[in-house]
Enzyme design. Structure first.
Site, PDB file in Angstrom:
ATOM      1  N   HIS A   1      -4.352  -0.765  -0.366  1.00  0.00           N
ATOM      2  CA  HIS A   1      -5.101   0.462  -0.045  1.00  0.00           C
ATOM      3  C   HIS A   1      -4.823   1.477  -1.153  1.00  0.00           C
ATOM      4  CE1 HIS A   1      -5.561   0.293   4.669  1.00  0.00           C
ATOM      5  NE2 HIS A   1      -6.696  -0.039   4.072  1.00  0.00           N
TER       6      HIS A   1
ATOM      7  N   CYS B   1      -0.254   7.141   5.786  1.00  0.00           N
ATOM      8  CA  CYS B   1      -1.068   6.344   6.711  1.00  0.00           C
ATOM      9  C   CYS B   1      -0.918   6.815   8.156  1.00  0.00           C
ATOM     10  CB  CYS B   1      -0.638   4.871   6.711  1.00  0.00           C
ATOM     11  SG  CYS B   1      -0.408   4.164   5.122  1.00  0.00           S
TER      12      CYS B   1
END
Ligand code: ARG
Length: 265
Positions: A166, A259
């Site tokens: 990511h 996150c």
């Protein structure tokens, strides 16, 4: 002061493997993950921010990583997760944004898009990571949707190291003009695009492996997974205050501070 969305960690666990950090034999320590999550939450509060906590969902262990979508002005574009294990999360996130007064704009499910994991704003530039979870085609769709809403410039960059699957695991904007990043996570072309678009501070592989790029920047405060001494010092020399947060349990799932939190205001 910011308003931050978090999702409570009671159902967080390692039940499947969808990134190289996850190992179903390395389970999380429930009380420890709760403690780490709570410390992060309490740090936001002690810095004067507001945190809104969404309920966790049994059977969706990764929903704690609020990779819900991308938010621009009052419009929320939900994620279209690549892996079936995470796909049901989207409806919970959409529900939260809808009931908190945001407009929802979906992009077609055929376009894989992992929201805040792969999209990071630096001013009006939106850096978009593709290659593992989000697709280059999704980038065009996001670009189109945002174009209708404002003056965002989408900057697509290719990710090539599966440990940094990511964008928010290897790139962290500090403000409109500067970011720190792990160069090895990007293709050569992506590195040169980044260099053209923003000033870059490199971090080394050891510190990238501690998830130092998965940090939350709130003005001059940076909440960063503990242990990355060099980048901490570099940022402190630039006038930032780096708050180290223990994140070991969440790193087992492939994520950390950034996150676990989504800035909604
Ligand atoms: N286990 C989750 C996954 O692989 C971790 C997500 C981390 N989120 C992030 N924004 N990097 O999807």
């Amino acid at each position: 002061m910011a308003k931050i969305l978090m999702c409570s960690p009671e159902f967080f666990d390692i039940q499947y493997e969808i990134n190289p950090w996850m190992d179903i034999n390395k389970k999380t320590e429930k009380s420890e993950s709760k403690r780490q999550w709570q410390n992060l939450h309490d740090k936001f509060i002690s810095l004067g921010h507001e945190v809104s906590v969404m309920d966790g969902v049994e059977g969706l262990p990764d929903i704690v990583y609020v990779d819900c979508g991308v938010l621009y002005k009052d419009t929320f574009i939900p994620s279209n997760f690549l892996y079936p294990e995470r796909q049901p999360e989207s409806e919970y996130f959409s529900e939260w944004f809808k009931s908190n007064g945001f407009k929802i704009r979906n992009i077609d499910k055929i376009y894989n898009f992992e929201g805040h994991g792969d999209t990071l704003f630096a001013g009006e530039k939106l850096f978009f990571g593709y290659g593992f979870r989000s697709s280059i085609e999704a980038q065009f769709k996001i670009n189109q949707a945002l174009y209708e809403l404002g003056k965002v410039k989408v900057v697509p960059v290719e990710l090539i190291d599966s440990r940094f699957y990511h964008l928010d695991t290897c790139f962290c904007p500090l403000n409109e003009t500067e970011a720190f990043y792990f160069p090895g996570a990007f293709s050569e072309k992506a590195r040169s695009i980044l260099q053209d678009e923003i000033n870059l501070i490199p971090v080394d592989e050891d510190e990238a492996g501690l998830f130092c790029c998965n940090a939350v920047v709130l003005g001059k405060d940076i909440l960063m997974p503990a242990g990355a001494r060099k980048i901490k010092k570099t940022l402190e020399n630039k006038g930032y205050q780096v708050h180290e947060i223990e994140m070991g349990e969440f790193i087992k799932g492939g994520g950390a501070c950034k996150c676990l939190s989504f800035i909604v205001d």
